[in-house]
Write a protein that holds these residues in place. Structure first.
Motif, short mmCIF file in Angstrom:
data_model
loop_
_atom_site.label_atom_id
_atom_site.label_comp_id
_atom_site.label_asym_id
_atom_site.label_seq_id
_atom_site.Cartn_x
_atom_site.Cartn_y
_atom_site.Cartn_z
N GLY A 138 0.79 -1.22 0.00
CA GLY A 138 0.00 0.00 0.00
C GLY A 138 0.82 1.27 0.00
N TYR A 139 0.12 2.38 0.20
CA TYR A 139 0.70 3.71 0.06
C TYR A 139 1.80 3.98 1.08
CZ TYR A 139 1.05 8.80 0.12
OH TYR A 139 1.52 10.08 0.08
N LEU A 140 1.57 3.65 2.34
CA LEU A 140 2.57 3.93 3.37
C LEU A 140 3.87 3.17 3.10
CD1 LEU A 140 0.42 3.95 6.64
CD2 LEU A 140 1.42 5.90 5.44
N LYS A 141 3.74 1.93 2.65
CA LYS A 141 4.95 1.16 2.32
C LYS A 141 5.71 1.79 1.16
CE LYS A 141 7.73 -2.42 2.61
NZ LYS A 141 7.24 -3.81 2.54
N SER A 142 4.99 2.30 0.17
CA SER A 142 5.65 2.94 -0.97
C SER A 142 6.35 4.23 -0.55
CB SER A 142 4.63 3.22 -2.08
OG SER A 142 3.66 4.16 -1.65
N VAL A 143 5.74 4.98 0.38
CA VAL A 143 6.37 6.19 0.90
C VAL A 143 7.65 5.84 1.67
CG1 VAL A 143 6.10 8.12 2.51
CG2 VAL A 143 4.23 7.51 0.98
N TYR A 144 7.57 4.79 2.49
CA TYR A 144 8.73 4.33 3.26
C TYR A 144 9.86 3.87 2.34
CZ TYR A 144 11.29 0.46 5.55
OH TYR A 144 12.25 -0.42 5.98
N ARG A 145 9.49 3.16 1.25
CA ARG A 145 10.50 2.60 0.36
C ARG A 145 11.11 3.63 -0.57
NH1 ARG A 145 13.34 -2.03 0.70
NH2 ARG A 145 14.14 -1.10 -1.19
N ALA A 146 10.40 4.72 -0.85
CA ALA A 146 10.86 5.67 -1.86
C ALA A 146 12.29 6.17 -1.64
CB ALA A 146 9.88 6.84 -1.97
N PRO A 147 12.63 6.68 -0.46
CA PRO A 147 14.02 7.13 -0.27
C PRO A 147 15.03 5.99 -0.30
CG PRO A 147 12.79 7.25 1.80
CD PRO A 147 11.80 6.96 0.72
N LEU A 148 14.64 4.81 0.16
CA LEU A 148 15.55 3.66 0.11
C LEU A 148 15.81 3.25 -1.33
CD1 LEU A 148 14.15 1.44 3.02
CD2 LEU A 148 15.94 3.18 3.12
#
Length: 427
Positions: A138-148
């Motif tokens: 979902g969205y929160l996981k994609s936000v968390y992964r974006a900088p990584l």
């Protein structure tokens, strides 16, 4: 002689770990000085060469958390590797004259390694883009992964040499890191065939040797064994082997079905939640399919036990979808076993369909058909085994792997040697 330091996040048991251990052994055989720096190494859960003194291993940063509140595994892994890179750059490089850093899996430490004394060259081996290994939630996981994900792409591009494990991974690398002007070289993993050859000689001298695996002691001598080797992770798709085996049992007569066995031998670490959960999930599937008398689930067999499993098996099943490369099919083919695998990813480069085994679609019925064919046809099974052994010798030999890797190391270090030689002449 080149001084090479391998940096690997968790030096346990798995295909990535087998690759870096073999790479270290290959370079050591060519006279180079090699050692490992890792965040975690359990002498009871690792490849023998890293615990018996063959390869020197140093652990740093194991006190750092592997997860936070049951989550943030990737972030913690990145922080742990950054700590190891800092230690390598500002402690080890001042203590030792390191010429090459060999990193794999996590690239975030690459820019830190560039700060090391004498500016060692950096080789990064990409088994598969890390961002594609995470499960989207979902969205929160994609936000968390974006900088990584950004960090991964940025730091991969900073290595002096980038390697991948297959042409399949090469294509995925290009599709994933589109902003990078980097074309990796393909370095296929190989086998340390000396170990296999030595064990084969041992077996020849003692043909009545038993499994050496306690859970397999009661398997009848005339059993027909299907073997499935892979970590206890959901993406390894062990359930496909179980459902296919159930269809095979249903297609056989009662005496033949009693003869058949499926052994699933998986890397298992009780610190890894998914390993524990998935092992229990598979036990439930075995019970639901009423296969308790025909299926054995083994956890983390050691090297010798794994060899005996391959030796006793009649056929190897390989079930991951779009696997990056897959070292297990090479091990099976070298042991003259036919392989049944999914028609995707790295196995399409190692297995020749209808020659060294079968490449099947991801359907239990397709796998079961191939299993039934090999069960019934001894000549076909023997012929595929012979062809598989030859293919490993010709295309994936340890000698070819060693030659290519050694050439890569000497090529990347050559400008440094040339520069140092010029300084000595000028002096």
């Amino acid at each position: 002689m080149v001084r090479i330091l391998f940096l690997h996040p968790d030096l346990g048991i798995g295909g990535a770990e087998r690759l870096v251990v073999d790479a270290a052994l290959a370079l050591k055989a060519r006279g180079h000085e090699v050692s490992f720096l890792t965040n975690h190494h359990d002498p009871t859960h690792c490849f023998k060469e890293t615990s018996d003194g063959t390869l020197q291993v140093q652990v740093v940063g194991d006190w750092l958390p592997r997860k936070i509140f049951g989550r943030f595994y990737a972030l913690c892994a990145y922080l742990r590797m950054m700590y190891a890179a800092l230690y390598a750059s500002f402690v080890l490089s001042h203590r030792e004259n390191i010429d090459v850093f060999f990193c794999d899996q996590i690239s975030v430490g690459v820019p830190i390694l560039k700060l090391a004394k004498r500016r060692p060259k950096i080789i990064f081996y990409c088994h598969f883009p890390d961002q594609l290994l995470s499960i989207r939630e979902g969205y929160l996981k994609s936000v968390y992964r974006a900088p990584l994900n950004y960090l991964e792409e940025f730091t991969v591009g900073m290595a002096d040499v980038t390697l991948v494990n297959s042409k399949f991974t090469l294509r995925v690398f290009g599709d994933t890191f589109q902003r990078l002007d980097v074309v990796p070289d393909v370095l296929y993993p190989s086998l340390n065939t000396q170990y296999f050859d030595a064990m084969q000689k041992k077996i020849a001298a003692m043909p009545s040797m038993e499994f050496g695996v306690k859970a397999c002691e009661e398997i009848p001598r005339n059993a027909f064994i299907f073997l499935d080797i892979n970590r206890y992770e959901r993406k390894k798709n062990h359930a496909l082997a179980l459902h296919s085996f159930r269809l095979l049992i249903d297609a056989l007569s009662a005496p033949d079905s009693k003869r058949c066995r499926l052994i699933i031998a998986g890397g298992y670490d009780d610190r890894v939640v998914e390993n524990v959960e998935h092992y229990n999930e598979l036990r439930q599937i075995v019970s639901k399919l009423e296969l308790q008398e025909n299926v054995i689930l083994l956890r983390s067999p050691n090297d010798d036990e794994k060899f005996m499993l391959l030796h006793k098996a009649h056929c190897l099943l390989y079930t991951p979808d779009n696997e990056h490369f897959g070292i297990v099919p090479l091990e099976g083919m070298y042991m003259s076993k036919p392989i049944i695998a999914l028609n995707s990813g790295g196995p399409t480069e190692t297995i020749v369909n209808n020659s060294t085994g079968f490449l099947c679609e991801q359907q239990p019925s397709k796998f079961a058909d191939a299993m039934l064919q090999l069960y019934k046809d001894d000549a076909l099974r023997e012929r595929m085994g012979v062809m598989g052994h030859k293919r490993v010798q010709q295309k994936f030999s340890f000698e070819a792997f060693t030659d290519k890797l050694n050439n890569i190391v000497e090529t990347v270090i050559k400008p440094v040697w040339t520069k140092e030689s010029s300084k000595k002449k000028d002096a």
